[in-house]
Write an enzyme that holds these catalytic residues in place. Structure first.
Site: not given
Ligand SMILES: Cc1ncc(C[n+]2csc(CCOP(=O)(O)OP(=O)(O)O)c2C)c(N)n1
Lengths: 344, 347
Positions: B73, B142
């Site tokens: 971000e 959230h």
């Molecule tokens: C700072 C932040 N940005 C965006 C999100 C929204 N978000 C939650 S899970 C996710 C994807 C995460 O991907 P990854 O780190 O690969 O983990 P996975 O869900 O695949 O286990 C996103 C974008 C968040 N929770 N926190």
């Protein structure tokens, strides 16, 4: 597999996927994975039981977002096999497999997921915010932000003169966040006893790793901070076990952090209710399910037979259903106490 | 900043859209009109935005203008700032307001201050969108609104629509604005298929080019006994309460602020001058926020406008709890709003 030599190189036997592992260890790994999956299947059932008509995310015995870790069990099982509950684990928004593998009390974790008074956080936290001081387990719903506190736990363990360590987990998507890079640098510079674990399930919600990440492997990024980095392909629990053994030993010996990236599998949606219209790899994903695959391997090695499988599965079901029943019987928190616990 | 007298209610022949579709319509219209507009964020491409804020835009405008980002971000919000400085008009989505912490420096020290620090010589015409609010057990990280935090930090406009028509009109205005505009949409007003349906989140929306000026509050229900000043989802709750209390002979005026920055203080004063009673409803934290600002507006201008002390209904300075019963206890929902209105009219 190894992009940079780890402090303690693998013996040829170990590098060959852990075929030299003690059968008891192999059974333990299998058992942990089965318990995790059985548990999540039950959570899935309870989550969807009362979401209708249609799908209302706020409804039901388990409301809110639900991120399940099915398919990623090898990571948690392989890493946590080297830990005791004196070591800290900081998991992500997808925390259950690590909580199960690290020995978080199933009953209290489940009660938390159900938002009950006997839950780990007395119903205040929920499934993305599980805090268990007994096992030094925590997790965070903000991407990569669990990494920095893990440094602090490692710092404290070191200052307190122990050989305890901290394990910090992120997804591959989270490895693009600033906190990830700052943490690697600081832990490396201060030689903190941390094992960084990256679960590469190929997807950050709908965005594939190939579209979000400048390197093919986050193990390469470890090199940028002068620490060992290993990538384990094949979602192989014994490969994880071996890599984690080296990284944990290094941390305990005061030699500093390491990074392990496991190429794993998000078997289900990002969260429950995710139709995954963006996903092109679903067709053959179930055939990559690591649990039946490991089971076959252990059967072939003569470590598992029908009887043992049945015993392990029914024990897992029993523990799971006991935890679910405990959660359901736990009282709903009193609304009058809604403002409690803001301050100590 | 003047009191809104101009009727902004849509014409009767308008079609009905959900709030998220209305937002997408505004963005598509502006992208058609102005090639410098582009959209950036996590899961805004093939997913269409986790809250439906970009549905169909990728197919229409392609991946050069509807861009999925890494989870970075600080980098991509900062990128939006730089592009805006060079004459583009980025719309950048931060998925949840709760994530502001990881990128706040770019927002309040850069996006919001460049115009000032440059002595007015550099403009940052970008829109920063994000989802806010709770009510569905998504927990403390959230479910926050946090619009008061943005509003507290100078240099950015802060817009929070409650209806589909306003969502479209305010998005149009935000994109065309030469200032950074933080555009917060409450998940509960979006008309999402996977959330409890709010009947007013699917409503008439004017066709074509439609702009709602930023900084003008809207009297969504006119009444004579008490003013409820509020924003976003709480507007809907306040209208529910107003309808219920009408049967008891209590005539509630509901003022939708639509934006916190600029704040339509004249509209607040005019309404309270008429009713003499004030309830402020805010789904953000109680202290140091919107509700205090609204009450201060009266106190500073003319405290004698109030026949009874003002009431504030907000989240009582506690993180949003996960368990349903606890969350509903702290959110400003109909029961708490009704009780507050009854208290102020009782005297
Ligand atoms: C700072 C932040 N940005 C965006 C999100 C929204 N978000 C939650 S899970 C996710 C994807 C995460 O991907 P990854 O780190 O690969 O983990 P996975 O869900 O695949 O286990 C996103 C974008 C968040 N929770 N926190």
């Amino acid at each position: 597999m190894t992009t940079q030599a780890a402090a303690q190189p693998a013996t040829p036997q170990q590098a060959g996927g852990g075929t030299g592992l003690d059968p008891a260890v192999r059974l333990d790994l299998y058992e942990t994975m089965v318990l995790s999956r059985t548990y999540e299947e039950a959570i899935l059932r309870e989550y969807h039981a009362d979401k209708g008509p249609g799908f209302d995310i706020g409804k039901g015995l388990i409301p809110g977002e639900m991120h399940l870790s099915a398919g990623q069990e090898p990571v948690a099982a392989g890493v946590c096999a080297h830990l005791t509950t004196d070591d800290a684990v900081t998991a992500t928004h997808r925390p259950h497999h690590f909580a199960v593998a690290h020995g978080v009390d199933l009953r209290r974790m489940t009660a938390e997921i159900f938002g009950r008074e006997d839950g780990l956080g007395r119903g205040r936290g929920g499934h993305m915010h599980l805090f268990d001081p007994d096992t030094h387990f925590s997790c965070s719903g903000i991407i990569a932000e669990g990494y920095p506190p893990a440094l602090g736990q490692a710092f404290a363990f070191h200052r307190q003169g122990t050989d305890r360590i901290a394990v910090a987990v992120t997804g591959e998507g989270a490895a693009n966040q600033g906190a990830f890079h700052e943490s690697l640098n600081l832990a490396a510079r201060w030689s903190l006893p941390v094992v960084f674990v990256v679960e590469d399930n190929d997807w950050g919600i709908s965005v594939p790793r190939t579209a979000s990440t400048s390197v093919a492997s986050n193990a390469d990024r470890a090199a940028a901070y002068g620490i060992p980095g290993e990538r384990i392909e094949g979602n192989d629990v014994e490969g994880v076990y071996d890599a984690a053994r080296r990284a944990v030993a290094r941390a305990r010996a005061g030699e500093g952090p390491s990074l392990i990236e496991v190429h794993t599998l998000r078997l289900w949606g990002h969260f429950e209710g995710d139709a995954q219209g963006y996903r092109l790899d679903l067709e053959d994903a179930p055939s990559h399910d690591p649990i039946p695959r490991y089971e076959t391997r252990l059967r072939e090695a003569g470590v598992l037979d029908d009887e043992t499988v049945t015993r392990i599965r029914s024990a897992a079901s029993e523990r799971t259903e006991d935890a679910i029943a405990f959660a359901k019987n736990s009282p709903v928190p009193d609304p009058a106490s809604a403002t409690s616990y803001v301050f100590a | 900043m003047t009191i809104t007298e101009t009727p902004t209610t849509p014409t009767p022949h308008s079609r009905r859209l959900t709030t998220s579709k209305a937002i997408v319509e505004a963005i598509a219209f502006e992208m058609e009109r102005d090639p410098s507009v582009f959209y950036l964020g996590e899961d805004v491409g093939s997913y269409g935005g986790i809250f439906g804020s970009t549905g169909g835009l990728l197919d229409r405008f392609g991946k050069d203008r509807v861009i999925d980002t890494p989870i970075s971000e600080t980098a991509f919000i900062g990128l939006g700032i730089g592009a805006a400085v060079e004459g583009m008009r980025p719309i950048v989505e931060l998925m949840f307001a709760d994530f502001m912490g990881v990128c706040l420096d770019q927002i309040y020290n850069h996006m919001a201050k460049i115009h000032f620090e440059s002595g007015g010589n550099v403009k940052v015409p970008m829109v920063l969108t994000m989802a806010a609010g709770g009510g569905y057990s998504d927990g403390a990280q959230h479910s926050q609104c946090l619009w008061g935090t943005f509003a507290h930090l100078p240099g950015m406009k802060v817009v929070v629509p409650s209806s589909p028509a306003d969502a479209k009109g305010l998005m149009t205005a935000a994109i065309r604005d030469d200032n950074p505009v933080v555009y917060l949409f409450h998940k509960g007003v979006m008309g999402l298929p996977w959330m409890a349906k709010n009947p007013r989140s699917n409503d008439a929306v004017p066709d074509g080019d439609y702009e709602t000026p930023i900084g003008k509050a809207n009297v969504v229900r006119s009444g004579s006994d008490v003013t409820v000043v509020t924003i976003s989802l709480s507007v809907h709750h306040a209208l529910d309460v107003a309808e219920r209390l009408a049967d008891d002979g209590i005539d509630v005026e509901v003022l939708d602020l639509r934006s916190l920055v600029p704040l339509d203080r004249e509209a607040i004063l005019a309404s309270v001058a008429k009713t003499g009673r004030l309830v402020v409803v805010d789904e953000d934290y109680l202290s140091f926020g919107m509700s205090g600002e609204v009450v201060a507006t009266i106190a500073e201008h003319d405290p004698t406008l109030l026949k009874r002390p003002a009431e504030r209904v907000a989240v009582p300075d506690v993180p949003i709890p996960y368990a349903h019963a606890l969350e509903y206890a702290v959110l400003p929902r109909q029961d708490r709003i009704e009780a507050a209105v009854r208290r102020v009219v009782a005297g």
